[in-house]
Design a protein around this motif. Structure first.
Motif, PDB file in Angstrom:
ATOM      1  N   LEU A  36       0.544   0.286  11.227  1.00  0.00           N
ATOM      2  CA  LEU A  36       0.443   1.688  10.820  1.00  0.00           C
ATOM      3  C   LEU A  36       1.824   2.333  10.798  1.00  0.00           C
ATOM      4  O   LEU A  36       2.156   3.099   9.878  1.00  0.00           O
ATOM      5  N   ILE A  37       2.636   2.020  11.803  1.00  0.00           N
ATOM      6  CA  ILE A  37       4.002   2.564  11.849  1.00  0.00           C
ATOM      7  C   ILE A  37       4.802   2.082  10.644  1.00  0.00           C
ATOM      8  O   ILE A  37       5.522   2.858  10.002  1.00  0.00           O
ATOM      9  N   ILE A  38       4.667   0.805  10.325  1.00  0.00           N
ATOM     10  CA  ILE A  38       5.375   0.246   9.170  1.00  0.00           C
ATOM     11  C   ILE A  38       4.920   0.929   7.885  1.00  0.00           C
ATOM     12  O   ILE A  38       5.739   1.308   7.039  1.00  0.00           O
ATOM     13  N   TYR A  39       3.617   1.093   7.752  1.00  0.00           N
ATOM     14  CA  TYR A  39       3.076   1.705   6.537  1.00  0.00           C
ATOM     15  C   TYR A  39       3.612   3.123   6.332  1.00  0.00           C
ATOM     16  O   TYR A  39       4.089   3.473   5.246  1.00  0.00           O
ATOM     17  N   THR A  40       3.545   3.944   7.358  1.00  0.00           N
ATOM     18  CA  THR A  40       3.984   5.334   7.206  1.00  0.00           C
ATOM     19  C   THR A  40       5.494   5.430   6.990  1.00  0.00           C
ATOM     20  O   THR A  40       5.961   6.317   6.266  1.00  0.00           O
ATOM     21  N   THR A  41       6.255   4.512   7.581  1.00  0.00           N
ATOM     22  CA  THR A  41       7.699   4.526   7.378  1.00  0.00           C
ATOM     23  C   THR A  41       8.043   4.223   5.919  1.00  0.00           C
ATOM     24  O   THR A  41       8.891   4.892   5.315  1.00  0.00           O
ATOM     25  N   PHE A  42       7.377   3.241   5.345  1.00  0.00           N
ATOM     26  CA  PHE A  42       7.632   2.905   3.945  1.00  0.00           C
ATOM     27  C   PHE A  42       7.087   3.978   3.014  1.00  0.00           C
ATOM     28  O   PHE A  42       7.607   4.162   1.909  1.00  0.00           O
ATOM     29  N   CYS A  43       6.041   4.674   3.429  1.00  0.00           N
ATOM     30  CA  CYS A  43       5.562   5.806   2.626  1.00  0.00           C
ATOM     31  C   CYS A  43       6.659   6.855   2.487  1.00  0.00           C
ATOM     32  O   CYS A  43       6.873   7.404   1.398  1.00  0.00           O
ATOM     33  N   ASP A  44       7.339   7.146   3.581  1.00  0.00           N
ATOM     34  CA  ASP A  44       8.447   8.093   3.525  1.00  0.00           C
ATOM     35  C   ASP A  44       9.553   7.589   2.604  1.00  0.00           C
ATOM     36  O   ASP A  44      10.159   8.354   1.848  1.00  0.00           O
ATOM     37  N   THR A  45       9.826   6.288   2.684  1.00  0.00           N
ATOM     38  CA  THR A  45      10.896   5.708   1.858  1.00  0.00           C
ATOM     39  C   THR A  45      10.563   5.799   0.376  1.00  0.00           C
ATOM     40  O   THR A  45      11.384   6.253  -0.432  1.00  0.00           O
ATOM     41  N   PHE A  46       9.360   5.389   0.007  1.00  0.00           N
ATOM     42  CA  PHE A  46       8.987   5.351  -1.404  1.00  0.00           C
ATOM     43  C   PHE A  46       8.729   6.741  -1.988  1.00  0.00           C
ATOM     44  O   PHE A  46       8.756   6.913  -3.206  1.00  0.00           O
ATOM     45  N   SER A  47       8.466   7.713  -1.135  1.00  0.00           N
ATOM     46  CA  SER A  47       8.194   9.063  -1.634  1.00  0.00           C
ATOM     47  C   SER A  47       9.458   9.894  -1.779  1.00  0.00           C
ATOM     48  O   SER A  47       9.393  11.044  -2.207  1.00  0.00           O
ATOM     49  N   ASN A  48      10.600   9.330  -1.423  1.00  0.00           N
ATOM     50  CA  ASN A  48      11.868  10.062  -1.499  1.00  0.00           C
ATOM     51  C   ASN A  48      12.429   9.980  -2.917  1.00  0.00           C
ATOM     52  O   ASN A  48      12.909   8.930  -3.335  1.00  0.00           O
ATOM     53  N   PRO A  49      12.394  11.060  -3.674  1.00  0.00           N
ATOM     54  CA  PRO A  49      12.860  11.011  -5.066  1.00  0.00           C
ATOM     55  C   PRO A  49      14.383  10.960  -5.198  1.00  0.00           C
ATOM     56  O   PRO A  49      14.899  10.705  -6.277  1.00  0.00           O
ATOM     57  N   SER A  50      15.099  11.202  -4.109  1.00  0.00           N
ATOM     58  CA  SER A  50      16.560  11.252  -4.179  1.00  0.00           C
ATOM     59  C   SER A  50      17.205   9.880  -4.075  1.00  0.00           C
ATOM     60  O   SER A  50      18.421   9.761  -4.164  1.00  0.00           O
ATOM     61  N   ILE A  51      16.402   8.824  -3.853  1.00  0.00           N
ATOM     62  CA  ILE A  51      16.953   7.480  -3.758  1.00  0.00           C
ATOM     63  C   ILE A  51      17.322   6.992  -5.157  1.00  0.00           C
ATOM     64  O   ILE A  51      16.465   6.817  -6.020  1.00  0.00           O
ATOM     65  N   GLY A 101       0.811  -1.209   0.000  1.00  0.00           N
ATOM     66  CA  GLY A 101       0.000   0.000   0.000  1.00  0.00           C
ATOM     67  C   GLY A 101       0.846   1.262   0.000  1.00  0.00           C
ATOM     68  O   GLY A 101       0.512   2.248  -0.661  1.00  0.00           O
ATOM     69  N   ALA A 102       1.948   1.231   0.732  1.00  0.00           N
ATOM     70  CA  ALA A 102       2.845   2.384   0.755  1.00  0.00           C
ATOM     71  C   ALA A 102       3.480   2.612  -0.608  1.00  0.00           C
ATOM     72  O   ALA A 102       3.707   3.751  -1.023  1.00  0.00           O
ATOM     73  N   LYS A 103       3.779   1.523  -1.313  1.00  0.00           N
ATOM     74  CA  LYS A 103       4.370   1.629  -2.644  1.00  0.00           C
ATOM     75  C   LYS A 103       3.376   2.213  -3.643  1.00  0.00           C
ATOM     76  O   LYS A 103       3.728   3.051  -4.485  1.00  0.00           O
ATOM     77  N   LEU A 104       2.109   1.810  -3.540  1.00  0.00           N
ATOM     78  CA  LEU A 104       1.099   2.275  -4.487  1.00  0.00           C
ATOM     79  C   LEU A 104       0.736   3.738  -4.261  1.00  0.00           C
ATOM     80  O   LEU A 104       0.561   4.496  -5.218  1.00  0.00           O
ATOM     81  N   LYS A 105       0.618   4.155  -3.012  1.00  0.00           N
ATOM     82  CA  LYS A 105       0.192   5.529  -2.716  1.00  0.00           C
ATOM     83  C   LYS A 105       0.966   6.074  -1.526  1.00  0.00           C
ATOM     84  O   LYS A 105       0.440   6.222  -0.418  1.00  0.00           O
ATOM     85  N   PRO A 106       2.240   6.414  -1.713  1.00  0.00           N
ATOM     86  CA  PRO A 106       3.059   6.869  -0.578  1.00  0.00           C
ATOM     87  C   PRO A 106       2.666   8.235  -0.039  1.00  0.00           C
ATOM     88  O   PRO A 106       2.976   8.562   1.110  1.00  0.00           O
ATOM     89  N   SER A 107       1.969   9.026  -0.830  1.00  0.00           N
ATOM     90  CA  SER A 107       1.645  10.389  -0.390  1.00  0.00           C
ATOM     91  C   SER A 107       0.699  10.412   0.806  1.00  0.00           C
ATOM     92  O   SER A 107       0.626  11.412   1.527  1.00  0.00           O
ATOM     93  N   ILE A 108      -0.030   9.331   1.035  1.00  0.00           N
ATOM     94  CA  ILE A 108      -0.994   9.306   2.141  1.00  0.00           C
ATOM     95  C   ILE A 108      -0.295   9.301   3.493  1.00  0.00           C
ATOM     96  O   ILE A 108      -0.736   9.960   4.441  1.00  0.00           O
ATOM     97  N   GLY A 109       0.805   8.548   3.591  1.00  0.00           N
ATOM     98  CA  GLY A 109       1.434   8.363   4.895  1.00  0.00           C
ATOM     99  C   GLY A 109       2.706   9.142   5.130  1.00  0.00           C
ATOM    100  O   GLY A 109       3.381   8.927   6.144  1.00  0.00           O
TER     101      GLY A 109
END
Length: 337
Positions: free
Chosen positions: A212-227, A22-30
Motif C-alpha cells: 500500500l505504501i509503494i502504491y500511494t508513493t507511485f501515485c504521487d509520482t505519476f500524478s505530478n505534471p511537472s516531471i 495500478g498507480a500508473k493507470l489511476k494515480p488519482s486514487i492514492g
C-alpha cells in the motif's frame, strides 16, 4: 502447477509490479487528498501497523539483546549517514560531466543523504529471517538521527538548506514507531501462547501494508505534471541506481561477513531510490530449510549436526538465501518526512 507455486512464493514481488502498474493507470486514487487519504492511512496507520505486528511477533528478550549490539549499530549508522552520502557525492562529481539531467543527479544525492528506511527495513529483514529487533532499533534510531544529520548533509553536499519541523517529525516517528511497538509487546504478554499456537501471518500482513505504501508513493509520482525528463537521462539513472545498489550491497555484505561475528550479518547498502537496509542476524539455530553436505559427503536433510564442515555448509546456505532475498525495488517510507 509449478508456475502457480512459484507465483505464490514470490507474491510480494508480483505485488510490487501490480502496485506500480495500478498507480500508473489511476494515480488519482492514492495521491494526497485522494480517496485513500494516504496522509493518514499511510503516514500513520500503515507504519504503525507494521511496528505493532513487530511488537506482537518479537520476544522481549530479542529486543533487549539487540540494544547491546553496539558494534553492529555503529557500523550501520556510520555507513548510512556518513560513508554512503560521501561516496555518492564523489561518484556524482564524475557524472556531472555527462549529459545526464542535473536535477536527477541532485535527486540521487538527496536520497543518498536520507536516514535508513523505516517500514521496508523491518519487513525485508523479517523476510530473510534476519535480526528483526536490530532492524527496528537501527531504523528508528537512524530516523531520529536523520532529523538533525540529513539537513546538515544536504547543506554540505548541495549547499541548500531548509527549516526542519523537528517537533512534528519527532512526534510522528514516536507515535508511529515506538508507541505501536510498545503496545504490541504489551499485548503479546497476554496472548503469547495463543500467538505461538495459531502462527498468525503477521509477516504477510506487514508486507501487504508495505505494498500500500509503494502504491500511494507511485501515485504521487505519476500524478505530478511537472516531471519533464528526457528518456535517455532517465534510463541512465536507472542503470546507475541498479549498479550502485548492487555494488554497495556486495560491499556491505563482504565487509560484515569478514569483520563481525558469524551470527551478525548486515546486507543492503542504502542505494538511492532502490533502498535496501535489511539487517540479518543468522544464528546457527535459524538454518534455512534445504539440504546440506556434511562430513564424508553425506547429505544432511533437516538434521542438526555439530561439526566444522556442517557449520560451514550451513553458513554458505544461509548467505546464499540471504543474498537471494535481499533485492528490493523501491523504498517508499520517506513520505512521512
Amino acid at each position: 502447477m509449478r508456475l502457480l507455486e512459484r507465483m505464490r512464493k514470490e507474491w510480494f514481488m508480483i505485488g510490487i509490479v501490480l502496485a506500480i502498474a495500478g498507480a500508473k493507470l489511476k494515480p488519482s486514487i492514492g495521491v494526497n487528498g485522494g480517496p485513500l487519504k494516504p496522509e493518514i492511512t499511510v503516514s500513520y496507520i500503515a507504519v504503525a501497523t507494521i511496528f505493532f505486528n513487530s511488537g506482537l511477533s518479537l520476544k522481549t528478550e530479542e529486543l533487549t539483546s539487540a540494544l547491546v549490539h553496539i558494534k553492529l549499530h555503529l557500523f550501520i549508522q556510520i555507513f548510512t549517514l556518513a560513508f554512503f552520502p560521501a561516496t555518492i557525492w564523489l561518484f556524482l562529481q564524475l557524472l556531472s560531466i555527462t549529459p545526464i539531467n542535473e536535477w536527477l543527479l541532485k535527486g540521487l544525492q538527496t536520497v543518498g543523504c536520507m536516514p535508513p528506511p523505516v517500514s521496508s527495513a523491518v519487513i525485508l529483514t523479517k523476510a530473510v529471517g534476519g535480526n528483526e529487533a536490530a532492524a527496528i532499533f537501527n531504523s528508528a534510531f537512524g530516523s531520529f538521527l536523520g532529523i538533525v544529520i540529513t539537513p546538515l548533509l544536504l547543506l554540505l553536499f548541495l549547499g541548500s538548506s531548509s527549516s526542519v519541523p523537528f517537533t512534528s517529525i519527532f512526534s510522528q516517528l514516536f507515535m508511529t514507531v515506538v508507541v505501536p511497538l510498545i503496545i504490541g509487546q504489551i499485548v503479546r504478554r497476554y496472548i503469547k501462547d495463543w500467538l505461538e499456537r495459531e502462527k498468525l501471518p503477521l509477516g504477510a500482513v506487514s508486507s501487504s501494508v508495505l505494498l500500500l505504501i509503494i502504491y500511494t508513493t507511485f501515485c504521487d509520482t505519476f500524478s505530478n505534471p511537472s516531471i519533464d525528463l528526457d528518456t535517455v537521462s532517465l534510463v541512465l539513472v536507472l542503470l546507475i541506481i541498479f549498479s550502485v545498489q548492487l555494488s554497495f550491497m556486495l560491499l556491505t555484505f563482504l565487509f560484515s561477513t569478514r569483520n563481525s561475528n558469524a551470527e551478525d550479518r548486515v546486507c543492503g547498502p542504502r542505494a538511492p531510490l532502490p533502498n535496501i537496509c535489511a539487517l540479518a542476524h543468522l544464528p546457527p539455530s535459524s538454518d534455512p530449510p534445504g539440504k546440506c553436505v556434511g562430513a564424508n559427503n553425506k547429505v544432511l536433510d533437516g538434521v542438526k549436526t555439530e561439526g566444522s564442515e556442517v557449520d560451514k555448509a550451513n553458513s554458505i546456505t544461509k548467505e546464499a538465501v540471504f543474498m537471494q532475498r535481499c533485492i528490493y525495488v523501491q523504498d517508499c517510507t520517506y513520505r512521512q518526512f
